[in-house]
Design a protein around this motif. Structure first.
Motif, PDB file in Angstrom:
ATOM      1  N   ALA A  52       0.812  -1.213   0.000  1.00 17.33           N
ATOM      2  CA  ALA A  52       0.000   0.000   0.000  1.00 17.33           C
ATOM      3  C   ALA A  52       0.843   1.259   0.000  1.00 17.33           C
ATOM      4  N   SER A  53       2.054   1.190   0.560  1.00 14.01           N
ATOM      5  CA  SER A  53       2.845   2.414   0.682  1.00 14.01           C
ATOM      6  C   SER A  53       4.269   2.076   1.068  1.00 14.01           C
ATOM      7  N   PHE A  54       5.148   3.047   0.847  1.00 14.53           N
ATOM      8  CA  PHE A  54       6.504   3.016   1.372  1.00 14.53           C
ATOM      9  C   PHE A  54       6.654   4.200   2.328  1.00 14.53           C
ATOM     10  N   GLY A  55       7.669   4.147   3.165  1.00 14.44           N
ATOM     11  CA  GLY A  55       7.937   5.266   4.069  1.00 14.44           C
ATOM     12  C   GLY A  55       9.375   5.226   4.527  1.00 14.44           C
ATOM     13  N   THR A  56       9.824   6.306   5.146  1.00 13.00           N
ATOM     14  CA  THR A  56      11.199   6.374   5.640  1.00 13.00           C
ATOM     15  C   THR A  56      11.222   6.878   7.080  1.00 13.00           C
ATOM     16  N   ASP A  57      12.279   6.488   7.799  1.00 14.25           N
ATOM     17  CA  ASP A  57      12.455   6.987   9.162  1.00 14.25           C
ATOM     18  C   ASP A  57      13.410   8.173   9.138  1.00 14.25           C
ATOM     19  N   GLN A  58      13.835   8.618  10.313  1.00 10.90           N
ATOM     20  CA  GLN A  58      14.657   9.825  10.382  1.00 10.90           C
ATOM     21  C   GLN A  58      16.062   9.606   9.814  1.00 10.90           C
ATOM     22  N   GLU A  59      16.439   8.341   9.591  1.00 11.59           N
ATOM     23  CA  GLU A  59      17.735   8.040   8.982  1.00 11.59           C
ATOM     24  C   GLU A  59      17.591   7.710   7.503  1.00 11.59           C
ATOM     25  N   ASN A  60      16.417   7.966   6.949  1.00  7.39           N
ATOM     26  CA  ASN A  60      16.115   7.704   5.537  1.00  7.39           C
ATOM     27  C   ASN A  60      16.147   6.224   5.183  1.00  7.39           C
ATOM     28  N   GLU A  61      15.974   5.354   6.173  1.00 10.16           N
ATOM     29  CA  GLU A  61      15.828   3.930   5.873  1.00 10.16           C
ATOM     30  C   GLU A  61      14.405   3.667   5.395  1.00 10.16           C
ATOM     31  N   LEU A  62      14.271   2.694   4.505  1.00  7.58           N
ATOM     32  CA  LEU A  62      13.038   2.484   3.766  1.00  7.58           C
ATOM     33  C   LEU A  62      12.195   1.374   4.370  1.00  7.58           C
ATOM     34  N   TYR A  63      10.869   1.625   4.463  1.00  3.50           N
ATOM     35  CA  TYR A  63       9.912   0.666   5.001  1.00  3.50           C
ATOM     36  C   TYR A  63       8.786   0.442   3.989  1.00  3.50           C
ATOM     37  N   ILE A  64       8.105  -0.691   4.146  1.00  3.40           N
ATOM     38  CA  ILE A  64       7.007  -1.077   3.261  1.00  3.40           C
ATOM     39  C   ILE A  64       5.767  -1.330   4.113  1.00  3.40           C
ATOM     40  N   CYS A  65       4.683  -0.630   3.808  1.00  2.00           N
ATOM     41  CA  CYS A  65       3.402  -0.863   4.471  1.00  2.00           C
ATOM     42  C   CYS A  65       2.600  -1.859   3.645  1.00  2.00           C
ATOM     43  N   SER A  66       2.206  -2.954   4.262  1.00  6.57           N
ATOM     44  CA  SER A  66       1.470  -3.995   3.554  1.00  6.57           C
ATOM     45  C   SER A  66       0.117  -4.230   4.208  1.00  6.57           C
ATOM     46  N   PHE A  67      -0.886  -4.498   3.375  1.00  3.44           N
ATOM     47  CA  PHE A  67      -2.222  -4.759   3.899  1.00  3.44           C
ATOM     48  C   PHE A  67      -2.342  -6.131   4.564  1.00  3.44           C
ATOM     49  N   ASP A  68      -1.249  -6.894   4.668  1.00  2.00           N
ATOM     50  CA  ASP A  68      -1.300  -8.085   5.507  1.00  2.00           C
ATOM     51  C   ASP A  68      -1.139  -7.717   6.978  1.00  2.00           C
ATOM     52  N   GLY A  69      -0.956  -6.421   7.254  1.00  4.14           N
ATOM     53  CA  GLY A  69      -0.891  -5.934   8.631  1.00  4.14           C
ATOM     54  C   GLY A  69       0.503  -5.731   9.166  1.00  4.14           C
ATOM     55  N   ASN A  70       1.517  -5.936   8.331  1.00  5.37           N
ATOM     56  CA  ASN A  70       2.894  -5.822   8.786  1.00  5.37           C
ATOM     57  C   ASN A  70       3.625  -4.678   8.105  1.00  5.37           C
ATOM     58  N   ILE A  71       4.707  -4.249   8.763  1.00  8.17           N
ATOM     59  CA  ILE A  71       5.619  -3.257   8.207  1.00  8.17           C
ATOM     60  C   ILE A  71       6.946  -3.960   7.926  1.00  8.17           C
ATOM     61  N   TYR A  72       7.399  -3.883   6.684  1.00  3.35           N
ATOM     62  CA  TYR A  72       8.620  -4.574   6.271  1.00  3.35           C
ATOM     63  C   TYR A  72       9.735  -3.573   5.983  1.00  3.35           C
ATOM     64  N   LYS A  73      10.950  -4.125   5.926  1.00  2.00           N
ATOM     65  CA  LYS A  73      12.119  -3.301   5.683  1.00  2.00           C
ATOM     66  C   LYS A  73      13.060  -4.056   4.743  1.00  2.00           C
ATOM     67  N   ILE A  74      13.665  -3.328   3.813  1.00  6.10           N
ATOM     68  CA  ILE A  74      14.659  -3.922   2.932  1.00  6.10           C
ATOM     69  C   ILE A  74      16.014  -3.856   3.639  1.00  6.10           C
ATOM     70  N   VAL A  75      16.683  -5.009   3.713  1.00 11.94           N
ATOM     71  CA  VAL A  75      17.950  -5.102   4.442  1.00 11.94           C
ATOM     72  C   VAL A  75      18.986  -5.765   3.550  1.00 11.94           C
ATOM     73  N   GLU A  76      20.154  -5.152   3.457  1.00 12.35           N
ATOM     74  CA  GLU A  76      21.253  -5.720   2.693  1.00 12.35           C
ATOM     75  C   GLU A  76      22.087  -6.617   3.581  1.00 12.35           C
ATOM     76  N   GLN A  77      22.371  -7.826   3.076  1.00 11.80           N
ATOM     77  CA  GLN A  77      23.111  -8.803   3.853  1.00 11.80           C
ATOM     78  C   GLN A  77      24.573  -8.817   3.432  1.00 11.80           C
ATOM     79  N   SER A  78      25.438  -9.126   4.380  1.00 10.49           N
ATOM     80  CA  SER A  78      26.858  -9.287   4.068  1.00 10.49           C
ATOM     81  C   SER A  78      27.056 -10.643   3.431  1.00 10.49           C
ATOM     82  N   LEU A  79      27.662 -10.669   2.261  1.00 10.26           N
ATOM     83  CA  LEU A  79      27.874 -11.914   1.541  1.00 10.26           C
ATOM     84  C   LEU A  79      29.344 -12.340   1.646  1.00 10.26           C
ATOM     85  N   PRO A  80      29.605 -13.649   1.699  1.00 12.68           N
ATOM     86  CA  PRO A  80      30.996 -14.103   1.735  1.00 12.68           C
ATOM     87  C   PRO A  80      31.689 -13.789   0.428  1.00 12.68           C
TER      88      PRO A  80
END
Length: 391
Positions: free
Chosen positions: A363-391
């Motif tokens: 339904a929407s995206f949003g950002t916090d005070q550090e400009n990190e990105l969040y996803i609003c979903s109608f399944d009732g949860n708030i998600y976040k994109i996270v980059e993982q450290s790869l070997p």
């Protein structure tokens, strides 16, 4: 939420989203194995969240808007166990179909004045933009008696209400307004400068004039145009669902939901005509009269061939947790649940890469005070994109 779907279809989407959970979601990255999606606040759940905002006041709080009329506030901590109701407008809102509490913005000086702004539908035929303030003794509680009415926008139908609010780097309040609804813009609102529909509006909330609770910025593009509403900043939009400013350069990005063939991403310019309902994306919509002179081409468009049917505008990523995404415009599709990263270029069609295929009704995206990105979903949860450290 944003498309011209029947009520039955919307009910189906709601039932689906209410029954889904994070275990049912395909969160596997498609093209970039270094990023994933996580449920950011696993101990919290929301009812049809459609906006996420930060007041940028140093408190690191998150505010989530629920369509039926409530705003929740909580600490930006993955281990937070409860949220608080900051504002409950549900008793004064029509929230069926695409109606409801649709947008929230905090005044740039919110820390000192406590002002915030909402867009909501008190009835099925009206959108309202109002200012409220927090309680003097509690910054986590709104004062419901503090309403100052700014704008009333008549709505001929119940869909395409837009509703996104945001302050630009110029300090003015920008407002997204859909074309009034139905299908195909039957009243020609988006090409009519005489009303406030199908447009991005811009007003000065720190001053007043002409008997209004706001003023018109002197450099608004149509202040001297006869019979034009001076609040209009850009027009020719169908349903600009979610816009955002790039915090690096001030560019105003929006997703504009298409009719039956194309979804589009635009960078909004002062006085720009984005073509609807002459055009749908770059395609002729009104074949009897398809003069596209003076219109602005989308930065990117996509069709409906992969069940992508309703674009949800996002943000140019400027956080620090996902270095590989910095400078990309991240956006999604409400129906397919797919999420993309668009090269932040203008002037021609940008390159686009698919990040995720999910079953999330985004339904929407949003950002916090550090400009990190969040996803609003109608399944009732708030998600976040996270980059993982790869070997």
């Amino acid at each position: 939420m944003k498309k011209s779907f029947s009520i039955l279809t919307l009910v189906f989407i709601f039932i689906f989203s209410s029954c889904s959970n994070s275990d049912d979601i395909n969160l596997k990255p498609i093209e970039d194995e270094s990023v994933t999606i996580v449920n950011t606040f696993p101990n919290l759940s929301f009812s049809r969240p459609l906006d996420l905002q930060s007041p940028n006041d140093g408190t690191n709080r998150i505010f989530v808007v629920e369509q039926r009329g409530t705003i929740k506030v909580f600490e930006n901590d993955t281990e937070v166990t409860e949220s608080r109701t900051f504002f409950d407008m549900s008793g004064n809102i029509a929230s069926s179909d695409e109606l409801g509490l649709l947008g929230l913005a905090f005044h740039p000086n919110f820390e000192s004045n406590g002002y915030f702004y909402v867009c909501y539908t008190p009835s099925s035929d009206l959108s309202v933009v109002s200012r409220f303030k927090t309680m003097d003794n509690d910054p986590n509680m709104a004062d419901p008696s503090s309403e100052t009415l700014l704008l009333q926008i008549p709505q001929p139908y119940t869909n395409h209400n837009g509703g996104q609010l945001g302050f630009g780097p110029d300090g003015y309040l920008y407002i997204a307004s859909g074309d009034g609804g139905s299908g195909g813009d039957p009243d020609g609102n988006a090409q009519n400068l005489g009303n406030l529909l199908g447009a991005i509006l811009r007003i000065d909330v720190d001053n007043t004039g002409n008997g209004l609770n706001y003023a018109i910025p002197n450099d608004n593009p149509f202040v001297d145009t006869e019979n034009a509403r001076p609040e209009i900043y850009a027009y020719g939009l169908r349903n600009p669902w979610r816009f955002s400013f790039d915090v690096r350069n001030g560019n105003l990005w929006t997703g504009d939901v298409g009719q039956g063939e194309k979804e589009e991403i635009n960078i909004i310019e002062s006085g720009g005509n984005y073509g609807w309902n002459i055009l749908e994306g770059t395609s002729c919509y009104n074949a009897m009269d398809c003069d596209d002179s003076g219109t602005i081409t989308p930065v990117f468009e996509y069709d409906h061939s992969n069940n992508d049917r309703s674009v949800t505008g996002g943000y140019v990523y400027r956080g620090s947790l996902n270095p590989s995404l910095v400078g990309y415009y991240i956006y999604g599709d409400f129906i397919s649940g797919r999420i993309w990263a668009l090269d932040n270029v203008s002037g021609s069609m940008a390159s686009n890469k698919l990040l995720f295929e999910t079953s999330l009704p985004i339904a929407s995206f949003g950002t916090d005070q550090e400009n990190e990105l969040y996803i609003c979903s109608f399944d009732g949860n708030i998600y976040k994109i996270v980059e993982q450290s790869l070997p």
